[in-house]
Enzyme design. Sequence first.
Site, mmCIF file in Angstrom:
data_model
loop_
_atom_site.group_PDB
_atom_site.id
_atom_site.type_symbol
_atom_site.label_atom_id
_atom_site.label_comp_id
_atom_site.label_asym_id
_atom_site.label_seq_id
_atom_site.Cartn_x
_atom_site.Cartn_y
_atom_site.Cartn_z
ATOM 1 N N ASP A 1 0.832 -1.210 0.000
ATOM 2 C CA ASP A 1 0.000 0.000 0.000
ATOM 3 C C ASP A 1 0.869 1.263 0.000
ATOM 4 O O ASP A 1 1.975 1.250 0.527
ATOM 5 C CB ASP A 1 -0.896 -0.031 1.253
ATOM 6 C CG ASP A 1 -2.119 0.846 1.076
ATOM 7 O OD1 ASP A 1 -2.348 1.369 -0.037
ATOM 8 O OD2 ASP A 1 -2.846 1.020 2.071
ATOM 9 N N ASN B 1 -10.863 -2.764 -6.003
ATOM 10 C CA ASN B 1 -10.068 -1.780 -6.764
ATOM 11 C C ASN B 1 -10.700 -1.359 -8.097
ATOM 12 O O ASN B 1 -10.274 -0.375 -8.703
ATOM 13 C CB ASN B 1 -8.642 -2.309 -7.026
ATOM 14 C CG ASN B 1 -7.750 -2.268 -5.799
ATOM 15 O OD1 ASN B 1 -6.804 -3.048 -5.676
ATOM 16 N ND2 ASN B 1 -8.028 -1.360 -4.856
HETATM 17 C C1 FPP Z 1 -1.777 0.164 -3.534
HETATM 18 O O1 FPP Z 1 -1.329 1.501 -3.497
HETATM 19 C C2 FPP Z 1 -1.190 -0.568 -4.685
HETATM 20 C C3 FPP Z 1 -1.899 -1.145 -5.693
HETATM 21 C C4 FPP Z 1 -3.361 -1.150 -5.761
HETATM 22 C C5 FPP Z 1 -1.218 -1.807 -6.845
HETATM 23 C C6 FPP Z 1 -0.020 -2.615 -6.504
HETATM 24 C C7 FPP Z 1 0.533 -3.224 -7.718
HETATM 25 C C8 FPP Z 1 1.854 -3.295 -8.034
HETATM 26 C C9 FPP Z 1 2.927 -2.799 -7.164
HETATM 27 C C10 FPP Z 1 2.249 -3.943 -9.324
HETATM 28 C C11 FPP Z 1 2.429 -5.427 -9.169
HETATM 29 C C12 FPP Z 1 2.725 -6.046 -10.491
HETATM 30 C C13 FPP Z 1 2.731 -7.375 -10.772
HETATM 31 C C14 FPP Z 1 2.926 -7.848 -12.158
HETATM 32 C C15 FPP Z 1 2.522 -8.391 -9.763
HETATM 33 P P1 FPP Z 1 -2.421 2.650 -3.515
HETATM 34 O O2 FPP Z 1 -2.611 3.080 -4.927
HETATM 35 O O3 FPP Z 1 -3.645 2.181 -2.823
HETATM 36 O O4 FPP Z 1 -1.700 3.780 -2.715
HETATM 37 P P2 FPP Z 1 -2.428 4.905 -1.830
HETATM 38 O O5 FPP Z 1 -3.068 4.191 -0.688
HETATM 39 O O6 FPP Z 1 -1.285 5.760 -1.425
HETATM 40 O O7 FPP Z 1 -3.395 5.605 -2.728
#
Ligand code: FPP
Length: 248
Positions: free
Chosen positions: A28, A76
Amino acid sequence: MTVKHILKELPVDLDYHRLPRHIAVIMDGNGRWAKRQGKPRVLGHQRGVDTLKDLLRCCKDWGIPALTVYAFSTENWGRPLEEVEFLMTLFERVLRRELKEMCKENIKIRFVGNLEVLPLSLQQEIARSMDDTKDNRDIDFTVATNYGGRQEILQACRAIAQKVASGLLKPEDITEELWESHLYTAGLNHPDLLIRTSGEMRISNFLLWQMAYAEIYVTETLWPDFDRIEFHKALLAYQGRERRFGKV
Ligand code: FPP
């Protein structure tokens, strides 16, 4: 010299025999990381992939045999369309780009979740990567994509109920083992440790059944900044816990 090179080997203050055998991660804070840099949210996801790649390599270097990450939850889909599309394209691009390396590194990749509604081209890339790495043994790498713990439990209930209704199973045949064989994670050990970055104290519908006795470690560090030094801290905290599994 980078952190990656400094901590190539298991740090001496960690006990190899008491390492978690399976780590689950809620990655996260990508959006917040990008915002702090004055950049678009999607850049945080892109940097998040680099973090993930190094964590996977680190698990291999330090002898942790299973890593499961939450890449996209059933909730999501509620994000802005451009971000959802960016993530789907990113998953596909990363898979295509990294497949050869995963084969070389002996990584077995598996996707869990309701994959049928993902874009077709991503589904094909997922199927190819799972098939090409199915005999790999060094590390089990599981990516939860369009995954929801409640949804996983419901689909297992339905599958078992169908078997009971058709006479294939009797209600008394439903044991923990049978139940687990109907989960997406069939064959995987339960996570010993859940790491969540960026400070939230929730499990957010992740591996609800499997996480029953997982130790939970939450850090304020945002996912793109979660490096080997941060991982070391998480493992030290884990080794400082007393795991009783409900006993005294
Ligand atoms: C949460 O941060 C993260 C995600 C929803 C996506 C995570 C995905 C990756 C790191 C890519 C993985 C790739 C592969 C191929 C496995 P957020 O956007 O919720 O952050 P925030 O809480 O600060 O808004």
